[in-house]
Enzyme design. Sequence first.
Site, PDB file in Angstrom:
ATOM      1  N   GLY A  13       0.750  -1.209  -0.004  1.00 17.70           N
ATOM      2  CA  GLY A  13      -0.015   0.074  -0.017  1.00 17.70           C
ATOM      3  C   GLY A  13       0.989   1.126  -0.079  1.00 17.70           C
ATOM      4  N   GLU A 173     -18.389  17.510   2.857  1.00 21.19           N
ATOM      5  CA  GLU A 173     -17.581  18.095   1.849  1.00 21.19           C
ATOM      6  C   GLU A 173     -17.920  18.034   0.431  1.00 21.19           C
ATOM      7  OE1 GLU A 173     -13.768  17.764   4.521  1.00 21.19           O
ATOM      8  OE2 GLU A 173     -13.856  16.596   3.187  1.00 21.19           O
TER       9      GLU A 173
END
Length: 427
Positions: A13, A173
């Site tokens: 990752g 948001e």
Amino acid sequence: MQNHHRKRVIIVGGGFGGLAAANAMSGSELDVILIDRTNHHLFQPLLYQVATAALSPADIASASRSLLARAGNVSVILEEVVGVDADRKQVLTAKSGKVAFDYLVLATGADYSFFGHNEWQPVAPVLKTLDDALGIRERLLSAFEAAEGADNTTDVEPLLTFAVIGGGPTGVELAGAIAELTRAMLKSNYRRLSSSKVRILLVEAGPRVLSAFTENQSQYALKALRAHGVEVILSAAVEHIDAYGMVVADTRISTQNVFWAAGTQARPAGAWLGAECARNNSIKVLDDCSVPGHPDIFAIGDVSSYQIGGKPLPGLAPVAKQQGRYVGRLIIARAAGRKTSRAFRYRNWGTMAVIGRSKAIADFGWLRLRGYPAWAAWSMVHLFLLIDFRSKLTVYVNWAWAWFTRGRGARLLTRTVARRPDATRTR
């Protein structure tokens, strides 16, 4: 060429945690391999601004190899990890097969959870990757184009109804940014449309938005959203979503634009190891971020459940970055034969959410802000967290331009999202 007499560390990752771990081990006597499904590090907190045409993809993403170019002992492999053989100390990949390790750092992150309704996923896009953000942007922009050319009001209504599911930071948001996008675009760019035809909904199953914040801050966010023209539906679970709309609290809403920001679950690293996991599939780790029973395997960021006082740390970028640095230094010490007993300690940098132009909330524990001061703090913290100087400079210029002009600079429509001619049909 790698020195195979040295210890090998595999990091799975390339997000905040994985990159922080790689940088912490840069220049050490370790061979570090970063394996990721993409070739770039992505600043996920600003994905919603790409989705709403405020920023371009290159503003919030940088090539992983470039970011690690000076780390001579760190290499990058573009590959997908599909499992871990902990007994043989091997990472299993989709193409390469098996890659051996001495130490393993799992920083695989999290995906959205549809709470058992995976059939909703094709018609309710999520916001986790650049492809997701670009797909949402195409859907938003093509909705305006289709509505401009529509013949009657019944065709326009589902095109200009935008629904965001989830009242956490991402949902708030995104809803606020869609409101600003429509206000900026419809006023001067479309002759046949008006903002009065736009409907933006934010649906939250709980009793308030931004539940991780104080009641006072949550109420401020609610009022700010409504002032932006967002309809907030609280204490109402989504019952059904299809290509023609959704059902919320037994009410059918016609829309072609449903966006999912409701719940997250860790990617399946816990299943690879057979480890004990929390409800969201994150691995329950020890105080040094290692997986119980596997002292040489660590889980950090969203894929880990690190408990402090009986509560897990939040899924925030600062948590992943601090854990990555800690684990990187810990591995260096252990590989050198030094004793390490200090547990991971998290330093809280605060929690923030932006609602719209100059409106945000910030909770630093000792200080709580709202309005413009919170928005300014949010801007500075996010600029600080961006990886390279070019991104910081570009984002700063774009934000300044957007703030003064209320403009959107990334509104190119490169492909048209298919729209059903019978979109107003109900089921």
